[in-house]
Design a protein around this motif. Sequence first.
Motif, short mmCIF file in Angstrom:
data_model
loop_
_atom_site.label_atom_id
_atom_site.label_comp_id
_atom_site.label_asym_id
_atom_site.label_seq_id
_atom_site.Cartn_x
_atom_site.Cartn_y
_atom_site.Cartn_z
N UNK A 104 0.95 -1.22 0.16
CA UNK A 104 -0.06 0.35 0.07
C UNK A 104 1.11 0.76 0.35
N UNK A 105 2.17 1.34 0.86
CA UNK A 105 2.73 1.72 0.67
C UNK A 105 3.47 2.86 -0.36
N UNK A 106 4.04 1.76 -1.22
CA UNK A 106 4.21 1.81 -2.16
C UNK A 106 4.12 2.20 -3.84
N UNK A 107 2.56 1.79 -3.78
CA UNK A 107 1.52 2.16 -4.32
C UNK A 107 1.54 3.71 -4.35
N UNK A 108 1.06 4.20 -2.82
CA UNK A 108 0.44 4.81 -2.47
C UNK A 108 1.25 6.63 -3.02
N UNK A 109 2.98 6.61 -3.10
CA UNK A 109 3.60 7.26 -2.29
C UNK A 109 4.85 6.75 -3.99
N UNK A 110 4.25 5.95 -4.70
CA UNK A 110 4.30 6.07 -6.41
C UNK A 110 5.59 5.68 -5.89
N UNK A 111 6.29 4.31 -5.29
CA UNK A 111 7.71 4.13 -5.08
C UNK A 111 7.70 2.77 -6.28
N UNK A 112 8.93 2.18 -6.42
CA UNK A 112 9.82 1.64 -6.98
C UNK A 112 9.51 -0.45 -6.38
N UNK A 113 9.01 -1.00 -7.69
CA UNK A 113 9.46 -2.20 -7.05
C UNK A 113 10.53 -2.87 -5.86
N UNK A 114 9.30 -3.21 -5.01
CA UNK A 114 10.55 -3.10 -3.98
C UNK A 114 10.87 -4.53 -3.33
N UNK A 115 12.52 -5.08 -3.73
CA UNK A 115 12.49 -7.02 -3.16
C UNK A 115 12.05 -7.20 -2.00
N UNK A 116 11.21 -8.43 -1.30
CA UNK A 116 10.80 -8.82 -0.50
C UNK A 116 11.54 -9.99 -0.43
N UNK A 117 11.72 -10.96 0.99
CA UNK A 117 11.76 -11.56 1.10
C UNK A 117 10.93 -12.34 2.46
N UNK A 118 10.17 -13.61 2.46
CA UNK A 118 9.16 -14.07 2.90
C UNK A 118 9.68 -14.96 3.97
N UNK A 119 9.45 -14.61 5.27
CA UNK A 119 10.22 -14.88 6.62
C UNK A 119 8.74 -16.11 6.98
N UNK A 120 9.83 -17.90 7.03
CA UNK A 120 8.74 -18.63 7.28
C UNK A 120 9.19 -18.76 8.94
#
Length: 498
Positions: free
Chosen positions: A145-161
């Motif tokens: 939501x923050x990326x969309x709202x502020x027009x930021x570039x795609x963010x690399x993410x890891x999902x912690x299990x």
Amino acid sequence: MDVPLYLRPRVEPPLAALLTDRPFLHSLADALGSPLNVLLPEAVAENAARFRAVYRRHHLTGRVYFAHKANRSSALLRRLAAEDPAAVGVDVASTEELRHALGCGFTGDRIMATGPKDAAFLWLAARVGATVNLDSPGELERLSGLVRAHGLGRVAVLVRLSGFESAAGRGGAGTRLLSRRSRFGTPVRDTEELLSALERNADTLEFAGAAYHLDTTGVEEKARALEQCVLVMDECRARGLAPRALDIGGGFGVGYVAEAEEWERWTTALTEAVLGVRPPLTWRGHGYGLRNEGGTVRGAAALYPAYRPTAGPGYLDELLSLPAPVLGRPPATLLLEHLHDLYIEPGRSLVDQCGLSLARVLDVRLADTDAGRYLVHLAMNAGDMSLEEHGVLVDPVLLPRGEAVSGDEEPVGVHLTGNLCLEGDLITRRLVFLPRLPRAGDLLAFVNTAGYAMDFHAHHAQRQPVARTVAVERRGDSWRWCPDEDYWPITPLGGAVG
């Protein structure tokens, strides 16, 4: 007299050489006060190189991320920032740690954002291009939501299990957890919601891979968790996602005590003292988690395994070589077969042998006439040197002021107390054996405190001064120093020569 039960520290170069230069260390404490933290920035670079050597041995690619929370130092962070950008990064767990890392020379693509995250932390991490280690579907949605709202570039993410299970199968009969539940990460059995969220938010988030954080020293548990993460990443590929990295966290450990025999003798004596078959080893009979119930020892010792024959890079090497239970191949082989990068987040082990904490002896007095035990009051409190807060027991090194004393003095057991007006301000609850009775003006050097001990719990209670920190390096036959905040890896240290 008590038979000395030493827990003498493991000390390696260049820290060993620093400890032998008593005049230099006394001059630093005289000028800058007690307590005082002393760091060796070059040692952290050498530790990073040892971890990277394990990568090369197993033909793996990836990055070593320093867990910044282990130490607040600017000098250590700046020295690591000067290393190969593809090989060394930093793991930050707060907005201020992220700002500090950027100010010390790390670019966003070398930063991993972990831990609990508020909106400011998520926004700044996304804005500078850091990789974000996500703990839940909710956190994922907030970041997107923050990326969309502020027009930021795609963010690399890891999902912690988390919530890894036995080989009996996820959700099947006989399933059992491999380790204690972690407060970080999404249980493996609940990944469907997480993967669906990744698919929905592919326009804002780039799925880089999986991660785990296990609070255990058990290498088998970590190997099984690694294998299950690889299996989950296979499921991700089947759904059209493209994970490329696995982050296995930290927890590689440090060996604090030099001799296994000393550690075994002391832990055996603690049990005997709790049972009452020998004199107490601790202040007011503290049992470190053990208790006497009708002549039987109950509980578990809440102690870090201070003697560790395999730790740090050696522990990583062992983990990567251990056969996995289901797929039957070592973790290193699994990572190679799946073309996954390996990320690790060492904290304590990356700053192993990188520093010490100095405390001036203020006063020495007899506390127990019958037992011949003394109280040694230090210009330091338990927050300034918190090894024991993490269950680490290791002796300090006595650095007498002036000329060496005669050799006819005998070892003595002392209780080390702090400078706060509190009964509970004990530097260590156990009886510490020193080669002789300290005198006012002597220094005690607590070795290997750079990981979670020298500043993790530091505070301003009673307006007592918090320890200053200096960086030192060897130049020929002498040492040079500068304040921690003035250190830069491109500039020779310019402080006084010892």
